[in-house]
Design an enzyme around this catalytic site. Structure first.
Site, short mmCIF file in Angstrom:
data_model
loop_
_atom_site.label_atom_id
_atom_site.label_comp_id
_atom_site.label_asym_id
_atom_site.label_seq_id
_atom_site.Cartn_x
_atom_site.Cartn_y
_atom_site.Cartn_z
CG HIS A 47 0.01 -0.17 2.65
ND1 HIS A 47 0.55 0.80 3.04
CD2 HIS A 47 0.10 -1.25 3.14
CE1 HIS A 47 1.05 0.57 4.09
NE2 HIS A 47 0.81 -0.64 4.26
CG ASP A 322 5.48 -3.30 5.87
OD1 ASP A 322 4.72 -3.77 6.29
OD2 ASP A 322 5.81 -2.21 6.47
#
Length: 412
Positions: A47, A322
């Site tokens: 994102h 991540d």
């Protein structure tokens, strides 16, 4: 370590520390675009920039005000969020937990910002250049038969997927964009501690343990003292890094003392995540990425064998985190010991030789081609790629049976 975070929208300018060792001529010479056909693209991406998950306690407050979250008009598309079967969107306990807290300034933790929306729009534009303008691989108008969009069931990843699609197709769509999600229990787009008891058993304690490793603990005590954080406050380098990067990306003030600590914060946060994921332990990484790897390989095989239910499908988009990209990079053997920036992407391209029909897979990370260990070239022959992938791939049945195998295990 270089500071990769000084500008928002850094996608195009991030220079990764992959040397020439990652380039091989063995296969690239025989698989230039003239002799192969691009058959399928899969993009797994983080994102965009967001509000922090938690603020560093006892330090100068940043004002996370609502106008930092305004969507740019050019990121608007017509979309709907569903479950994997097209039914109503499931509940999201993770998102609910964010909305139980409010940051200084009035916004919730973990929310995609205007900067983050623009970053994903720009990633969409980069994919547009490669797959629409340069190669005419995709139709310039979004079509649900051609493009599959899946996201974790969290608002920032759903909005990131929307913004990428807006950039990729310049808001041109023949139909509603369906963004598919699933409930937290069965999520495969991140290491699922909630849904896999064995992963929680193997890794859970390592989160706490990672802050007690001697070098990390000593630096943590020093930075807490330098920042004036009370000894009883529970902080770690991952939390500090998260807040620091969010502030820098949005031009919000950081405690000046962090200037001299920035490189250490980056290094220690990565060391913590490596301790948590244990890339040297195959079983741990398998449980982190196994079902996702199985899904990615299944998409490749369905395309080659003509067994897909959507024969016109050319692009799979997976909007994630991540904590998704890092174990994937570790399992692929190309993690560069740097935290993936906002909007980072791992892209898998399936190519097929026009004459011999031999299949190749090319992996790139933030636009840089990777040589996967075990592959004889950047264009990796499918059998070599399957062998590298199979070390970590797990069917859903095997994953579930492993996840439930905690009985009789010694404590870690």
């Amino acid at each position: 370590m270089r500071n990769l975070w000084t500008k928002a929208g850094v996608l195009g300018s991030v220079s990764m520390a992959f040397g020439s060792m990652f380039w091989s001529q063995k296969k690239t010479e025989t698989t230039q675009t003239g002799s192969t056909t691009l058959k399928l693209v899969q993009v797994l991406f983080r994102h965009g920039a967001r509000t922090p998950l938690k603020s560093i306690p006892d330090v100068m407050e940043a004002q996370w005000v609502p106008n930092l979250l305004e969507p740019p008009a050019h990121t608007h598309i017509n979309y709907v969020v569903t479950d994997l079967e097209g039914g109503p969107r499931p509940s999201s306990p993770v998102e609910d937990s964010y909305r139980a807290n409010i940051l200084t300034g009035g916004t919730y933790p973990g929310q995609l910002t205007t900067v983050g929306m623009q970053q994903l729009y720009e990633l969409g534009e980069r994919l547009r250049k490669r797959y629409i303008q340069d190669t005419a691989f995709l139709n310039p108008t979004f079509s649900p038969t051609e493009v599959y969009v899946r996201s974790t069931n969290i608002v920032r990843t759903i909005e990131s997927a929307k913004c990428l699609v807006a950039g990729l197709f310049q808001q041109s769509q023949s139909d509603m964009v369906s963004i598919l999600t699933t409930e937290a229990e069965s999520e495969i787009l991140y290491p699922n501690y909630h849904g896999c008891r064995l992963l929680k058993h193997l890794s859970g304690h390592r989160w706490a343990e990672s802050s007690t490793l001697p070098d990390i603990a000593a630096d943590l005590r020093s930075i807490q003292s330098a920042l004036g954080i009370a000894a009883h406050q529970r902080v770690d380098f991952i939390l500090i890094r998260d807040d620091m990067v969010a502030r820098e990306t949005h031009g919000l003030p950081c405690p000046p003392v962090l200037d001299s600590w920035r490189n250490t914060v980056e290094q220690r946060a990565v060391e913590m995540i490596c301790h948590i994921y244990e890339p040297s332990k195959r079983e741990n990484l398998q449980l982190c990425v196994g079902p996702l790897f199985h899904t990615l390989m299944g998409n490749i095989e369905d395309q080659l064998q003509g067994t897909t239910s959507e024969p016109n499908r050319k692009l799979f988009l997976y909007s994630a985190h991540d904590t998704t990209l890092m174990p994937c990079l570790m399992a692929l053997g190309v993690f560069d010991m740097q935290w993936p920036p906002y909007a980072a992407d791992i892209t898998l391209e399936l190519h097929q030789h026009r004459q011999t029909k031999e299949a190749f897979v090319k992996v790139s990370y933030i636009g840089k081609d990777q040589l996967i260990p075990g592959c004889s070239g950047v264009y990796c022959p499918l059998q070599e790629f399957k062998q590298a992938f199979s070390n970590y791939s797990l069917t859903s049945e095997l994953y579930e049976s492993l996840c439930n195998r905690t009985e009789g295990m010694a404590d870690p």
